[in-house]
Design a protein around this motif. Structure first.
Motif, PDB file in Angstrom:
ATOM      1  N   TRP A  40      66.150 -79.144 217.231  1.00 11.93           N
ATOM      2  CA  TRP A  40      66.870 -78.096 216.492  1.00 11.93           C
ATOM      3  C   TRP A  40      67.019 -78.798 214.818  1.00 11.93           C
ATOM      4  N   ASP A  41      66.576 -79.931 214.738  1.00 15.14           N
ATOM      5  CA  ASP A  41      67.028 -80.395 213.502  1.00 15.14           C
ATOM      6  C   ASP A  41      66.291 -79.805 212.269  1.00 15.14           C
ATOM      7  N   GLY A  42      65.126 -79.339 212.371  1.00 15.88           N
ATOM      8  CA  GLY A  42      64.390 -78.512 211.424  1.00 15.88           C
ATOM      9  C   GLY A  42      65.146 -77.315 210.908  1.00 15.88           C
ATOM     10  N   TYR A  43      65.318 -76.580 212.216  1.00 12.20           N
ATOM     11  CA  TYR A  43      66.169 -75.295 211.885  1.00 12.20           C
ATOM     12  C   TYR A  43      67.542 -75.258 211.415  1.00 12.20           C
ATOM     13  N   ALA A  44      68.127 -76.588 211.811  1.00  8.77           N
ATOM     14  CA  ALA A  44      69.638 -76.544 211.214  1.00  8.77           C
ATOM     15  C   ALA A  44      69.532 -76.887 209.776  1.00  8.77           C
ATOM     16  N   ARG A  45      68.560 -77.431 209.402  1.00 10.77           N
ATOM     17  CA  ARG A  45      68.733 -78.040 207.950  1.00 10.77           C
ATOM     18  C   ARG A  45      68.116 -76.649 207.023  1.00 10.77           C
ATOM     19  N   ALA A  46      67.410 -75.959 207.707  1.00 12.65           N
ATOM     20  CA  ALA A  46      66.946 -74.706 207.186  1.00 12.65           C
ATOM     21  C   ALA A  46      67.689 -73.802 206.967  1.00 12.65           C
ATOM     22  N   VAL A  47      68.495 -73.534 207.893  1.00 11.79           N
ATOM     23  CA  VAL A  47      69.474 -72.639 207.720  1.00 11.79           C
ATOM     24  C   VAL A  47      70.836 -73.224 206.757  1.00 11.79           C
ATOM     25  N   THR A  48      71.257 -74.204 206.912  1.00  7.87           N
ATOM     26  CA  THR A  48      72.212 -74.843 206.053  1.00  7.87           C
ATOM     27  C   THR A  48      71.965 -75.058 204.768  1.00  7.87           C
ATOM     28  N   GLY A  49      70.900 -75.490 204.419  1.00  5.72           N
ATOM     29  CA  GLY A  49      70.371 -75.913 203.271  1.00  5.72           C
ATOM     30  C   GLY A  49      69.691 -74.741 202.214  1.00  5.72           C
ATOM     31  N   TYR A  50      69.433 -73.558 202.779  1.00  6.09           N
ATOM     32  CA  TYR A  50      68.457 -72.745 201.930  1.00  6.09           C
ATOM     33  C   TYR A  50      68.921 -71.262 202.185  1.00  6.09           C
ATOM     34  N   GLY A  51      70.248 -70.899 202.437  1.00  2.00           N
ATOM     35  CA  GLY A  51      70.552 -69.680 202.745  1.00  2.00           C
ATOM     36  C   GLY A  51      70.576 -68.988 201.421  1.00  2.00           C
ATOM     37  N   THR A  52      70.832 -69.501 200.344  1.00  2.00           N
ATOM     38  CA  THR A  52      70.939 -68.997 199.007  1.00  2.00           C
ATOM     39  C   THR A  52      69.491 -68.690 198.645  1.00  2.00           C
ATOM     40  N   VAL A  53      68.567 -69.664 198.752  1.00  2.00           N
ATOM     41  CA  VAL A  53      67.124 -69.363 198.562  1.00  2.00           C
ATOM     42  C   VAL A  53      66.641 -68.327 199.173  1.00  2.00           C
ATOM     43  N   PHE A 233      55.914 -78.803 202.586  1.00  2.00           N
ATOM     44  CA  PHE A 233      54.645 -79.137 203.077  1.00  2.00           C
ATOM     45  C   PHE A 233      53.627 -79.981 202.352  1.00  2.00           C
ATOM     46  N   LEU A 234      53.529 -79.673 201.206  1.00  2.00           N
ATOM     47  CA  LEU A 234      52.438 -80.292 200.113  1.00  2.00           C
ATOM     48  C   LEU A 234      52.978 -81.683 199.746  1.00  2.00           C
ATOM     49  N   GLN A 235      54.492 -81.769 199.379  1.00  2.00           N
ATOM     50  CA  GLN A 235      54.805 -82.981 198.782  1.00  2.00           C
ATOM     51  C   GLN A 235      55.658 -83.787 199.458  1.00  2.00           C
ATOM     52  N   GLY A 236      56.829 -82.854 199.883  1.00  2.00           N
ATOM     53  CA  GLY A 236      57.762 -83.745 200.562  1.00  2.00           C
ATOM     54  C   GLY A 236      57.446 -84.109 202.348  1.00  2.00           C
ATOM     55  N   ARG A 237      56.313 -83.596 202.762  1.00  2.00           N
ATOM     56  CA  ARG A 237      55.616 -83.474 203.907  1.00  2.00           C
ATOM     57  C   ARG A 237      56.929 -83.846 205.023  1.00  2.00           C
ATOM     58  N   ASP A 238      57.743 -82.767 204.806  1.00  2.00           N
ATOM     59  CA  ASP A 238      58.678 -82.806 205.705  1.00  2.00           C
ATOM     60  C   ASP A 238      58.388 -81.631 207.038  1.00  2.00           C
ATOM     61  N   TYR A 239      57.590 -81.907 207.552  1.00  2.00           N
ATOM     62  CA  TYR A 239      56.886 -80.879 208.474  1.00  2.00           C
ATOM     63  C   TYR A 239      57.734 -79.909 209.306  1.00  2.00           C
ATOM     64  N   PRO A 240      58.718 -80.744 209.890  1.00  2.00           N
ATOM     65  CA  PRO A 240      59.635 -79.665 210.877  1.00  2.00           C
ATOM     66  C   PRO A 240      60.765 -78.800 210.069  1.00  2.00           C
ATOM     67  N   LEU A 241      61.139 -79.265 208.896  1.00  2.00           N
ATOM     68  CA  LEU A 241      62.029 -78.413 208.144  1.00  2.00           C
ATOM     69  C   LEU A 241      60.885 -77.345 207.382  1.00  2.00           C
ATOM     70  N   ALA A 242      59.680 -77.731 206.892  1.00  2.00           N
ATOM     71  CA  ALA A 242      58.836 -76.719 206.221  1.00  2.00           C
ATOM     72  C   ALA A 242      58.509 -75.738 207.453  1.00  2.00           C
ATOM     73  N   ALA A 243      58.225 -76.161 208.590  1.00  2.00           N
ATOM     74  CA  ALA A 243      57.706 -75.070 209.573  1.00  2.00           C
ATOM     75  C   ALA A 243      58.940 -74.486 210.067  1.00  2.00           C
ATOM     76  N   ALA A 244      60.078 -74.685 210.110  1.00  2.00           N
ATOM     77  CA  ALA A 244      61.005 -74.104 210.426  1.00  2.00           C
ATOM     78  C   ALA A 244      61.514 -72.965 209.515  1.00  2.00           C
ATOM     79  N   LEU A 245      61.461 -73.411 208.104  1.00  2.00           N
ATOM     80  CA  LEU A 245      61.553 -72.681 207.038  1.00  2.00           C
ATOM     81  C   LEU A 245      60.631 -71.263 207.163  1.00  2.00           C
TER      82      LEU A 245
END
Lengths: 270, 367, 258
Positions: A40-53, A233-245
């Motif tokens: 759930w790491d990617g999803y957790a970070r997606a939800v907590t970090g990017y709500g405003t966006v 995806f293209l620079q940070g290459r943090d795939y779990p986060l990117a895919a979860a987003l």
């Protein structure tokens, strides 16, 4: 009759295979990529970090859809009812801007809305923009860009549904209601709803995921979720986060669309 | 024709065809087929003059495919990392990457060592560049150009001299300040303004600098985080102060003589863009020929005459005096000792630090 | 009231065309710096030297090649799908329809990023082939729907009549069906070509080292934006206008001849 059953299968197979391989399978791969460590790491970070966006992206998309609706309807109406023999030409004109690259069109807005340009000066003269204000790198420019880029997607479906309306129905309504405005409100408008709905979806969904307008016309406080997905995806290459987003975006869109559909259906029944 | 002779006819026919194909090299490696010697270079835009490539081609007979396709270090690295990891070709023989990315490429084993035999001009390397902590002994890379990160401003817009990093946060310039998307350049400079040293920075230093940037962004002080596109807005007066690369301002001087680049009194960041040979390149000799050419003082001066950055080649300045005397005297291309003393490198980060600091920075700039 | 409506429609049309005019106008600009956002003075320089930037020319060439190949494949696949859905009733037709609609309802970021994650997971290097694959993927739906719309009201009994007269199924297709669906197929092909030329987001994710025209323009935003970009954009516009015009004229001739 065996041949008849075979024919559609053969015709359909290549296209379906292509879409299955390059649309369905990728989405499944994206889902698998979204599971990091722990799952759930990617999803957790997606939800907590990017709500405003996320909220901002949907806000911009909603505003743009509304603006596009307001602008598109009169043009679609004129095209369907008043264009006559100019219709084909006008339709062609509506589609023509599509043939300049989307990016170049958006850059043109960068020129039009430039700080020292005519538009800014005009707006400053009528006090809509403060004397030291600007349009670029603001939310207005981003929403403006989104509205512009998706306007044809709103015009064409509304036009299509208006064009299908039987003229005799409209004439009868005008006779019955004596006022053309009432005829419009009670007959034409409701019949155009499918087109309005289709146009709104075709505008809102891509606008929510767009990032080009925000990146070219907006500042760092107008960043949209599409930008984040692209950067991860293209620079940070943090795939779990990117895919979860990405999945978050799709899920939210689906929820929004279903909710809107439910609302409209309830209104129609009431 | 009976069956037996038809089979023999087919066999000899196929054999002849195969032989012809093999002989013409159509099925073999293209690079070893007799004919064109081509070296493929990737570089940043506007980082070279008009004469270097034609002069090189004429003098050596090697054809140059010069691509200006590097716009962002992270973007370019992401493009080449996967193919190089798998041992696939990236169709390049020389790539020019900023020091920290060059370090990553070297650490991951994606670069081929430079061949000292093909590099007689290596002796011209200035002392500053003889060694680098991201490439000990300079085995894999040499600088293309050095540059400085400082403050660019338009005196007509600011109304005063700009001297310090804190000028970036002056409320008088609200909404008319830009910073760059390179983490090391922006956070490095802001860090210097806080009295911290980027050459020895800690995670806390990063967080302090990032916080300052974040607050400035949220308050609307910072208009945008840019690549090289701040130059346009600076020239037009839409921006008052920008974190700027020295060469950009130098390049703008012809049309905008009033634009100023200044190293803040707290110090400035020194960076280098470095030539590397990717490990997939099968033309190391050609790549070395290019690198060696660029390290002749006259040729380096030629490059600097257009790029406006700092040469890493000894003897380039006297050569520059001959072709572009004003440039040779510019403090941006030939910095005085006082500026040199205040220059700081951003220290080399480990992969974990790089990922973590990048995330903090990305969050600070909005996303 | 009527006048007001016409005026409103006219304003919206003008709004649609404003950026186009700017694009064309600024191809005649002689910009002060590396970017082309402020008008400095009229100049034909960019038009006299449109191929000055080899990277831009290469990008344009790549875009055209990709568009041609993907249009070919997408038109074939999409037309076959449209024929099947219009001509026949078969189980799973609804499912096929849904499969065709879903890509249209998916944001481009997701389409692009999911395709990239597939290529990454299968260790397929991204480049020309992956760009074409991606473009075919999103074009197929548009082609299928466009051709299908044109096939509405198509009189399939014409085919049966021909077969009763003794023609084989291939001959029937070639001489009866194909000429009648050609206008729709041509329209769909032009749409697919335009979509491919224009595509940015999905291409950005799946292009690897290759640079298409939109990707070049995107990269240029950071570095330098020469007026030659406007020149090429104007050229595309003019060519599309010409093609549309020729197509319309040809259609009218056919209708008069029929």
């Amino acid at each position: 009759m065996r041949r008849t059953a075979l024919a559609p299968a053969l015709l359909v197979l290549p296209g379906v295979a292509w879409l299955a391989a390059f649309f369905v399978l990728p989405l499944l791969t994206l889902a698998r990529t979204s599971f990091g460590a722990p799952w759930w790491d990617g999803y957790a970070r997606a939800v907590t970090g990017y709500g405003t966006v996320f909220a901002r992206s949907f806000g911009f998309a909603a505003l743009a859809t509304l603006a596009a609706l307001v602008l598109a309807y009169p043009l679609a109406y004129v095209l369907a009812f008043r264009a006559g023999r100019w219709r084909a030409l006008l339709l062609g004109l509506v589609i023509l801007p599509f043939f300049t690259t989307f990016l170049v069109r958006t850059f043109a807005w960068k020129t039009i809305l430039n700080d020292g340009g005519l538009v800014v000066h005009l707006l400053q003269a009528v006090r809509l923009v403060p004397a030291d204000g600007r349009l670029l790198d603001t939310a207005w420019a981003v929403v403006g860009g989104l509205t512009y880029n998706f306007l044809p997607f709103m015009i064409l479906p509304i036009y299509a549904s208006l064009e299908k309306i039987d003229r005799r129905l409209v004439e009868a309504a005008q006779d019955l209601f004596s006022s053309p405005a009432r005829a419009f409100r009670l007959v034409v408008l409701p019949l155009s709803v499918p087109g309005v709905l289709a146009g709104s979806l075709l505008t809102f969904i891509p606008a929510a995921g767009d990032f080009v307008n925000a990146e070219l016309l907006g500042g760092p406080n107008q960043r949209m979720i599409g930008s984040v997905i692209q950067a991860q995806f293209l620079q940070g290459r943090d795939y779990p986060l990117a895919a979860a987003l990405s999945f978050g975006l799709m899920a939210l869109i689906a929820v929004g669309v279903l909710a809107a559909a439910r609302l409209l259906r309830e209104e129609q029944l009431a | 024709m009976n069956r037996w002779s038809r089979r023999r006819f087919l066999r000899t026919g196929l054999g002849a065809t195969a032989g012809a194909l093999a002989g013409s090299g159509a099925l073999g490696c293209r690079s070893s087929a007799g004919g064109a010697r081509v070296v493929r270079i990737s570089n940043w835009p506007l980082y070279i003059d008009d004469r270097t490539v034609p002069d090189f081609q004429r003098a050596t007979g090697i054809t140059v495919q010069y691509h200006e396709d590097i716009n962002d270090n992270n973007e370019f690295f992401a493009k080449i990392a996967a193919p190089l990891e798998r041992g696939q070709s990236i169709d390049r023989d020389v790539i020019v990457l900023t020091d920290w990315v060059a370090g990553r490429v070297i650490r991951l084993g994606y670069a081929t060592p430079l061949d000292p035999g093909g590099f007689p001009n290596r002796a011209n390397l200035i002392t500053l560049a003889q060694d680098a902590d991201f490439d000990p002994g300079r085995r894999y890379s040499v600088p293309w150009l050095f540059g400085m990160v400082g403050l660019g401003y338009n005196p007509r817009v600011t109304g005063r001299e700009i001297t310090s990093v804190s000028d970036l946060f002056d409320p008088a310039f609200k909404g008319r300040v830009t910073m760059v998307t390179e983490m090391r350049d922006t956070l490095g400079l802001v860090m210097l303004g806080e009295g911290r040293d980027p050459a020895r920075c800690t995670a806390d230093d990063i967080r302090v600098a990032a916080d300052r940037v974040k607050r400035a962004r949220e308050s609307g002080q910072i208009r945008a985080f840019t690549g090289n596109d701040y130059t346009e807005d600076l020239a037009n007066g839409n921006i008052a102060v920008a974190i700027a690369w020295s060469g950009d301002i130098q390049g703008l001087h012809a049309d905008n003589p009033d634009l100023v680049w200044v190293a803040p009194r707290e110090g400035a960041i020194l960076f280098s863009d470095n030539m590397l040979i990717p490990k997939s390149s099968d033309r190391v000799a050609l790549a070395m020929a290019w690198i060696d050419w660029c390290y002749a003082p006259a040729h380096s001066a030629q490059i600097v005459s257009r790029a406006g950055y700092i040469s890493a080649v000894q003897g380039a300045i006297p050569e520059l005096e001959r072709i572009a005397p004003a440039l040779a005297r510019s403090p941006l291309v030939n910095p005085p000792a006082s500026v040199l003393a205040g220059l700081r490198n951003f220290r080399t980060l480990s992969d974990a630090e790089d990922a973590s600091f990048s995330r903090i920075f990305l969050d600070a700039i909005g996303g | 009231m009527r006048r007001l409506l016409d005026a409103a429609a006219g304003l919206v049309l003008a709004y649609l065309f404003l950026p186009i005019l700017v694009i064309v106008a600024y191809s005649f600009n002689s910009p002060a710096g590396k970017f082309n956002f402020v008008w400095k003075g009229f100049s034909l320089d960019a038009w006299r030297d449109p191929f000055r930037y080899p990277a831009l020319v290469d990008a344009m060439r790549l875009s055209i090649v990709v568009a041609s190949v993907s249009t070919l494949v997408a038109t074939v696949l999409g037309t076959m799908l449209a024929l099947a859905l219009s001509r026949y009733r078969f189980r799973g037709a609804g499912g096929v329809g849904l499969l065709l609609v879903l890509p249209l309802a998916t944001p481009e970021v997701v389409l692009g990023s999911s395709l990239l994650s597939l290529f990454l997971a299968s260790h397929v290097p991204t480049g020309f082939a992956t760009i074409v694959i991606a473009h075919v993927m999103f074009s197929v739906s548009y082609v299928a729907f466009t051709v299908r719309a044109r096939l509405r009201g198509f009189d399939w009994s014409l085919e049966e009549a021909a077969m009763d007269l003794g023609a084989g199924p291939w001959r029937v297709f070639r001489t009866i069906t194909l000429p009648l669906i050609t206008p729709g197929v041509v329209a769909a092909a032009m749409l697919a070509f335009a979509l491919s030329l224009d595509d940015f987001v999905i291409t950005l994710f799946n292009s690897g080292n290759d640079v298409t025209y939109p990707l070049y323009v995107y990269g240029a935003r950071r570095a330098a934006f020469p007026p030659q970009i406007n020149v090429l954009a104007t050229a595309i516009l003019a060519t599309s206008l010409a093609v549309l015009g020729v197509n319309a004229w040809w259609q009218r001739r056919r209708m008069h001849a029929a």
